[in-house]
Design a protein around this motif. Structure first.
Motif, PDB file in Angstrom:
ATOM      1  N   ALA A 123       1.055  -1.249   0.082  1.00  0.00           N
ATOM      2  CA  ALA A 123      -0.193  -0.119  -0.211  1.00  0.00           C
ATOM      3  C   ALA A 123       1.241   1.373  -0.026  1.00  0.00           C
ATOM      4  N   VAL A 124       1.567   1.032   0.846  1.00  0.00           N
ATOM      5  CA  VAL A 124       2.697   2.142   0.808  1.00  0.00           C
ATOM      6  C   VAL A 124       3.300   3.002  -0.472  1.00  0.00           C
ATOM      7  N   ILE A 125       4.195   1.480  -1.239  1.00  0.00           N
ATOM      8  CA  ILE A 125       5.153   1.536  -2.505  1.00  0.00           C
ATOM      9  C   ILE A 125       3.494   2.121  -3.516  1.00  0.00           C
ATOM     10  N   LEU A 126       2.095   1.425  -3.240  1.00  0.00           N
ATOM     11  CA  LEU A 126       1.418   1.898  -4.573  1.00  0.00           C
ATOM     12  C   LEU A 126       1.394   3.757  -3.767  1.00  0.00           C
ATOM     13  N   SER A 127       0.874   4.507  -2.722  1.00  0.00           N
ATOM     14  CA  SER A 127       0.600   5.899  -2.241  1.00  0.00           C
ATOM     15  C   SER A 127       1.784   6.644  -2.543  1.00  0.00           C
ATOM     16  N   ALA A 128       2.576   6.495  -3.422  1.00  0.00           N
ATOM     17  CA  ALA A 128       3.818   8.065  -4.096  1.00  0.00           C
ATOM     18  C   ALA A 128       2.703   8.500  -4.891  1.00  0.00           C
ATOM     19  N   GLN A 129       3.080   9.539  -4.562  1.00  0.00           N
ATOM     20  CA  GLN A 129       1.704  10.588  -5.780  1.00  0.00           C
ATOM     21  C   GLN A 129       0.181   9.939  -6.230  1.00  0.00           C
ATOM     22  N   CYS A 130       0.563   9.579  -4.837  1.00  0.00           N
ATOM     23  CA  CYS A 130      -1.423   8.303  -4.526  1.00  0.00           C
ATOM     24  C   CYS A 130      -1.860   8.873  -3.874  1.00  0.00           C
ATOM     25  N   THR A 131      -3.592   9.084  -3.642  1.00  0.00           N
ATOM     26  CA  THR A 131      -4.072   9.194  -2.459  1.00  0.00           C
ATOM     27  C   THR A 131      -4.392   7.971  -1.596  1.00  0.00           C
TER      28      THR A 131
END
Length: 216
Positions: free
Chosen positions: A36-44
């Motif tokens: 989840a944290v990897i996906l959250s880069a520059q994403c809500t």
């Protein structure tokens, strides 16, 4: 107000008003949080939380993700920012966890940053949230809020400089909470373009309010 007084005021305010601050990412275990944290880069976080249930349904653990392919994984994260890079990062991360860490998410910053897609900020988030280690992840919200309030020197112009100054001035036992306090304050009150200064409970301690708002 001295810097010490400012820190005491801010921390007391958050302890009183947001005692149970925590990440808004939805996860059940370290593997899920790392994804989840990897996906959250520059994403809500909201977008990530809409995306991860399907990912974890198909790839419930590190091993299943490591055995996947770009062609299979990409459709699951198509709606996330930078899906091509993040597809590669997730697969590389899972494969390295299997090869070098027996399928377990390590709990040191030095080990985590070896993983594809994991920088210092992500490593600090994982160790702070999962293990409550005194690590301060500095994202755009933490960076902005810390500088606006005056928790850090104007000379702290990089995330690492802000991180070091916050850690020096916040009690070790509170650092993992302070990370969430500052993020949530930046996300909902101290907005980048139109900060809600009139609604903010930190007016008395905030350099930005004292210099830019109080005279209006």
């Amino acid at each position: 107000m001295t810097k010490k007084d400012r820190y005491e005021f801010v921390i007391h305010y958050f302890q009183q008003h947001v005692p149970d601050a925590e990440t808004e990412l939805i996860y059940d275990n370290p593997y899920q949080l790392l994804v989840a944290v990897i996906l959250s880069a520059q994403c809500t976080d909201k977008r990530v939380n809409l995306t991860t249930p399907a990912i974890f349904g198909r790839f419930p653990d590190v091993e299943s993700l490591s055995l996947s392919s770009e062609e299979e994984l990409f459709p699951y994260i198509r709606s996330i920012s930078y899906p091509n890079n993040k597809t590669k990062h997730l697969l590389g991360m899972a494969r390295m966890l299997m090869d070098d860490f027996r399928g377990e998410v390590p709990m040191t910053v030095d080990e985590l940053v070896k993983l594809p897609g994991v920088g210092r900020k992500t490593a600090n988030v994982i160790t702070s949230v999962i293990d409550q280690q005194p690590n301060m992840a500095v994202d755009t919200h933490v960076f902005r809020v810390s500088r606006r309030i005056g928790l850090v020197s104007p000379k702290a112009t990089t995330p690492l400089a802000v991180e070091k100054e916050l850690i020096r001035n916040i009690d070790k036992s509170l650092i993992h909470k302070a990370h969430h306090w500052l993020i949530l304050h930046g996300r909902y009150t101290c907005l980048a373009r139109t900060p809600k200064c009139r609604e903010c409970g930190l007016q008395q301690a905030c350099n930005y309010f004292q210099k830019n708002i109080i005279l209006l």
